[in-house]
Scaffold this motif. Structure first.
Motif, PDB file in Angstrom:
ATOM      1  N   ILE A  67       0.854  -1.193   0.000  1.00  0.00           N
ATOM      2  CA  ILE A  67       0.000   0.000   0.000  1.00  0.00           C
ATOM      3  C   ILE A  67       0.892   1.247   0.000  1.00  0.00           C
ATOM      4  O   ILE A  67       1.818   1.353   0.806  1.00  0.00           O
ATOM      5  N   ALA A  68       0.613   2.177  -0.901  1.00  0.00           N
ATOM      6  CA  ALA A  68       1.427   3.385  -0.999  1.00  0.00           C
ATOM      7  C   ALA A  68       0.547   4.624  -1.085  1.00  0.00           C
ATOM      8  O   ALA A  68      -0.631   4.542  -1.433  1.00  0.00           O
ATOM      9  N   GLY A  69       1.131   5.774  -0.774  1.00  0.00           N
ATOM     10  CA  GLY A  69       0.454   7.049  -0.986  1.00  0.00           C
ATOM     11  C   GLY A  69      -0.662   7.336   0.001  1.00  0.00           C
ATOM     12  O   GLY A  69      -0.591   6.986   1.185  1.00  0.00           O
ATOM     13  N   ASP A  70      -1.740   7.945  -0.491  1.00  0.00           N
ATOM     14  CA  ASP A  70      -2.823   8.423   0.368  1.00  0.00           C
ATOM     15  C   ASP A  70      -3.508   7.305   1.147  1.00  0.00           C
ATOM     16  O   ASP A  70      -4.063   7.542   2.219  1.00  0.00           O
ATOM     17  N   ASN A  71      -3.498   6.088   0.606  1.00  0.00           N
ATOM     18  CA  ASN A  71      -4.211   4.995   1.269  1.00  0.00           C
ATOM     19  C   ASN A  71      -3.430   4.379   2.424  1.00  0.00           C
ATOM     20  O   ASN A  71      -4.011   3.715   3.279  1.00  0.00           O
ATOM     21  N   ALA A  72      -2.110   4.557   2.442  1.00  0.00           N
ATOM     22  CA  ALA A  72      -1.273   3.891   3.446  1.00  0.00           C
ATOM     23  C   ALA A  72      -1.342   4.608   4.795  1.00  0.00           C
ATOM     24  O   ALA A  72      -1.365   5.832   4.864  1.00  0.00           O
ATOM     25  N   ASN A  73      -1.332   3.831   5.852  1.00  0.00           N
ATOM     26  CA  ASN A  73      -1.375   4.390   7.203  1.00  0.00           C
ATOM     27  C   ASN A  73       0.042   4.753   7.645  1.00  0.00           C
ATOM     28  O   ASN A  73       0.653   4.085   8.477  1.00  0.00           O
ATOM     29  N   THR A  74       0.579   5.827   7.065  1.00  0.00           N
ATOM     30  CA  THR A  74       1.928   6.294   7.385  1.00  0.00           C
ATOM     31  C   THR A  74       1.847   7.722   7.951  1.00  0.00           C
ATOM     32  O   THR A  74       0.849   8.413   7.741  1.00  0.00           O
ATOM     33  N   PRO A  75       2.893   8.176   8.657  1.00  0.00           N
ATOM     34  CA  PRO A  75       2.824   9.481   9.340  1.00  0.00           C
ATOM     35  C   PRO A  75       2.547  10.667   8.435  1.00  0.00           C
ATOM     36  O   PRO A  75       1.889  11.618   8.845  1.00  0.00           O
ATOM     37  N   PHE A  76       3.063  10.652   7.194  1.00  0.00           N
ATOM     38  CA  PHE A  76       2.913  11.809   6.317  1.00  0.00           C
ATOM     39  C   PHE A  76       2.062  11.487   5.098  1.00  0.00           C
ATOM     40  O   PHE A  76       2.221  12.075   4.037  1.00  0.00           O
ATOM     41  N   SER A  77       1.154  10.545   5.271  1.00  0.00           N
ATOM     42  CA  SER A  77       0.254  10.163   4.179  1.00  0.00           C
ATOM     43  C   SER A  77      -0.581  11.353   3.733  1.00  0.00           C
ATOM     44  O   SER A  77      -1.011  12.170   4.544  1.00  0.00           O
ATOM     45  N   GLY A  78      -0.809  11.440   2.403  1.00  0.00           N
ATOM     46  CA  GLY A  78      -1.621  12.522   1.865  1.00  0.00           C
ATOM     47  C   GLY A  78      -0.824  13.540   1.081  1.00  0.00           C
ATOM     48  O   GLY A  78      -1.400  14.424   0.450  1.00  0.00           O
ATOM     49  N   LEU A  79       0.507  13.408   1.095  1.00  0.00           N
ATOM     50  CA  LEU A  79       1.362  14.331   0.359  1.00  0.00           C
ATOM     51  C   LEU A  79       1.971  13.622  -0.854  1.00  0.00           C
ATOM     52  O   LEU A  79       2.301  12.433  -0.789  1.00  0.00           O
ATOM     53  N   ALA A  80       2.138  14.374  -1.945  1.00  0.00           N
ATOM     54  CA  ALA A  80       2.687  13.787  -3.166  1.00  0.00           C
ATOM     55  C   ALA A  80       4.101  13.250  -2.943  1.00  0.00           C
ATOM     56  O   ALA A  80       4.466  12.171  -3.430  1.00  0.00           O
ATOM     57  N   GLN A  81       4.907  14.008  -2.174  1.00  0.00           N
ATOM     58  CA  GLN A  81       6.279  13.567  -1.920  1.00  0.00           C
ATOM     59  C   GLN A  81       6.302  12.256  -1.140  1.00  0.00           C
ATOM     60  O   GLN A  81       7.171  11.406  -1.353  1.00  0.00           O
ATOM     61  N   THR A  82       5.341  12.095  -0.236  1.00  0.00           N
ATOM     62  CA  THR A  82       5.260  10.848   0.529  1.00  0.00           C
ATOM     63  C   THR A  82       4.933   9.681  -0.388  1.00  0.00           C
ATOM     64  O   THR A  82       5.507   8.588  -0.259  1.00  0.00           O
ATOM     65  N   ALA A  83       4.015   9.884  -1.329  1.00  0.00           N
ATOM     66  CA  ALA A  83       3.650   8.819  -2.263  1.00  0.00           C
ATOM     67  C   ALA A  83       4.862   8.380  -3.089  1.00  0.00           C
ATOM     68  O   ALA A  83       5.079   7.178  -3.318  1.00  0.00           O
ATOM     69  N   LEU A  84       5.671   9.342  -3.542  1.00  0.00           N
ATOM     70  CA  LEU A  84       6.879   9.007  -4.299  1.00  0.00           C
ATOM     71  C   LEU A  84       7.866   8.224  -3.439  1.00  0.00           C
ATOM     72  O   LEU A  84       8.455   7.236  -3.892  1.00  0.00           O
ATOM     73  N   HIS A  85       8.038   8.657  -2.192  1.00  0.00           N
ATOM     74  CA  HIS A  85       8.932   7.960  -1.274  1.00  0.00           C
ATOM     75  C   HIS A  85       8.435   6.539  -1.001  1.00  0.00           C
ATOM     76  O   HIS A  85       9.231   5.584  -0.989  1.00  0.00           O
ATOM     77  N   ASP A  86       7.126   6.392  -0.801  1.00  0.00           N
ATOM     78  CA  ASP A  86       6.544   5.061  -0.590  1.00  0.00           C
ATOM     79  C   ASP A  86       6.829   4.157  -1.779  1.00  0.00           C
ATOM     80  O   ASP A  86       7.211   2.990  -1.622  1.00  0.00           O
ATOM     81  N   GLY A  87       6.609   4.702  -2.984  1.00  0.00           N
ATOM     82  CA  GLY A  87       6.822   3.912  -4.197  1.00  0.00           C
ATOM     83  C   GLY A  87       8.257   3.441  -4.334  1.00  0.00           C
ATOM     84  O   GLY A  87       8.519   2.282  -4.710  1.00  0.00           O
ATOM     85  N   GLN A  88       9.200   4.312  -4.014  1.00  0.00           N
ATOM     86  CA  GLN A  88      10.609   3.933  -4.095  1.00  0.00           C
ATOM     87  C   GLN A  88      10.941   2.839  -3.091  1.00  0.00           C
ATOM     88  O   GLN A  88      11.668   1.886  -3.404  1.00  0.00           O
ATOM     89  N   SER A  89      10.414   2.973  -1.889  1.00  0.00           N
ATOM     90  CA  SER A  89      10.662   1.971  -0.849  1.00  0.00           C
ATOM     91  C   SER A  89      10.076   0.614  -1.242  1.00  0.00           C
ATOM     92  O   SER A  89      10.726  -0.429  -1.093  1.00  0.00           O
ATOM     93  N   ILE A  90       8.857   0.633  -1.763  1.00  0.00           N
ATOM     94  CA  ILE A  90       8.201  -0.614  -2.171  1.00  0.00           C
ATOM     95  C   ILE A  90       8.930  -1.263  -3.346  1.00  0.00           C
ATOM     96  O   ILE A  90       9.156  -2.480  -3.363  1.00  0.00           O
ATOM     97  N   ALA A  91       9.326  -0.452  -4.342  1.00  0.00           N
ATOM     98  CA  ALA A  91      10.028  -0.993  -5.508  1.00  0.00           C
ATOM     99  C   ALA A  91      11.327  -1.676  -5.087  1.00  0.00           C
ATOM    100  O   ALA A  91      11.660  -2.765  -5.577  1.00  0.00           O
ATOM    101  N   GLU A  92      12.055  -1.046  -4.170  1.00  0.00           N
ATOM    102  CA  GLU A  92      13.304  -1.634  -3.690  1.00  0.00           C
ATOM    103  C   GLU A  92      13.053  -2.973  -2.998  1.00  0.00           C
ATOM    104  O   GLU A  92      13.783  -3.953  -3.202  1.00  0.00           O
TER     105      GLU A  92
END
Length: 379
Positions: free
Chosen positions: A264-289
């Motif tokens: 789960i990435a971006g706005d749907n993920a239960n992360t501290p900074f969810s809801g921001l575009a930069q967070t979604a990009l960071h999530d995607g990079q972490s998941i891809a790795e």
């Protein structure tokens, strides 16, 4: 056995309404056994979803058959330029490059709203009774802060005289920007009030029609109500019994997995900074790795939230910047906002094109009404 399973899987796709194509020919599988890396892995089948619902069908079928075939998996692929083997696997390749080529633009909706503002002023020779923005997140704040100046600008070029402009932000919680530090939110509140924007906190919308909106026990006359509150989860999550937190986010583990191999990435993920575009990009990079690490037998890395630099414009020449524990406001914040813009442009454009675009918008000041301009009218 594996071949027979895949034949049945392809049949099940079609039976469940999959509109795209599935290809298990040797020629296609050989083509998709490579990406830009040195690795070579032959997939079992390549599918080409035609629409978002096709992807839902794929995910659901893989999930339903995972116990029967534990090695069943999906690997998304576009141009196949990954240099670490991330675009290949021995199960199902999902190629988005054939059909997913259009980017939905919000320009039509933005123009519709702009036209509403313009047409109401021209027809009534005065502003709406109230301009109501629902939601005190970054989008709602930026919009509400821009409205007073823009409406005054429209009245000026159309020679409508001076009129009071009432802009209100409605927020159900007791604070603007509830996920951000309270002093930061309070400074933005102070600026909004100074430019004529009213704040109604702890307020819930009860009802709305074409001419008024009821908030708590108060009725507000308005033909201009903009909803910027919240992001709704796709019905897919509820329909498939994902665990949803009280804040409406999808519960996930330290690797951003809701279940094994479902990230789960971006706005749907239960992360501290969810809801921001930069967070979604960071999530995607972490998941891809982690997908690559998992594929080659390495232990996945725990997700580490990235403390994003938050920049919120609050009217002309004023921005509020939150950079870790540091805060910047006013003109200096606005300069930092524009510098952040050029950094964003340079992520997708050559430096000279990025600089030209940045200069264009840094010095922008509309000289003609954009609506009149679009209809070949000049004022």
């Amino acid at each position: 056995v594996k071949m027979r399973f895949m034949e049945n899987f392809i049949k099940a796709l079609k039976q469940n309404g999959f509109k795209g194509e599935a290809d298990d020919s040797l020629e296609t599988k050989e083509f998709y056994s490579h990406d830009a890396s040195l690795f070579e892995i032959m997939p079992s089948v390549v599918v080409f979803p035609r629409e978002a619902h096709d992807v839902e069908i794929l995910v659901q079928l893989v999930r339903d058959n995972k116990n029967q075939n534990p090695e069943l998996s999906l690997t998304a692929r576009s141009a196949g330029t990954d240099m670490a083997g991330g675009a290949i696997n021995d199960s199902i390749i999902v190629d988005f490059n054939r059909h997913f080529r259009d980017i939905k633009s919000i320009s039509a909706e933005a123009m519709k709203f702009n036209r509403h503002l313009h047409d109401y002023l021209i027809a009534n020779h005065q502003p709406d009774d109230h301009y109501v923005v629902i939601g005190a997140g970054p989008t709602g704040i930026e919009l509400a802060a821009e409205l007073p100046e823009y409406l005054r600008y429209l009245m000026k070029i159309h020679h409508l005289g001076r009129h009071a402009i009432k802009v209100e932000i409605i927020e159900a919680l007791n604070q603007l920007l509830p996920r951000l530090p309270k002093p930061y939110a309070q400074r933005i509140s102070k600026k909004l009030i100074s430019i004529g924007v009213s704040l109604k906190l702890n307020s819930k919308v009860i009802s709305q029609n074409d001419s008024e909106i009821t908030v708590n026990d108060q009725t507000i006359k308005s033909k201009t109500v903009v909803w910027t509150a919240g992001v709704a989860n796709h019905p897919f999550y509820k329909a498939n019994n994902f665990l949803i937190t009280q804040h409406g986010k999808i519960a996930c583990d330290i690797f951003l997995q809701a279940e094994d191999n479902i990230f789960i990435a971006g706005d749907n993920a239960n992360t501290p900074f969810s809801g921001l575009a930069q967070t979604a990009l960071h999530d995607g990079q972490s998941i891809a790795e982690n997908i690559v690490r998992n594929h080659f037998g390495y232990q996945m890395k725990a997700y580490k939230p990235k403390n994003i630099i938050t920049v919120i414009p609050v009217g002309p020449k004023f921005s509020a910047v939150l950079w870790g524990k540091k805060k910047f406001y006013g003109f200096y914040g606005s300069v930092m906002r524009h510098l952040a813009d050029i950094d964003g442009y340079m992520n997708v454009l050559p430096w000279y094109s990025a600089l030209a675009l940045w200069l264009k918008y840094f010095h922008r000041r509309p000289q003609t009404c954009p609506i009149c301009q679009s209809t070949n009218g000049q004022n």
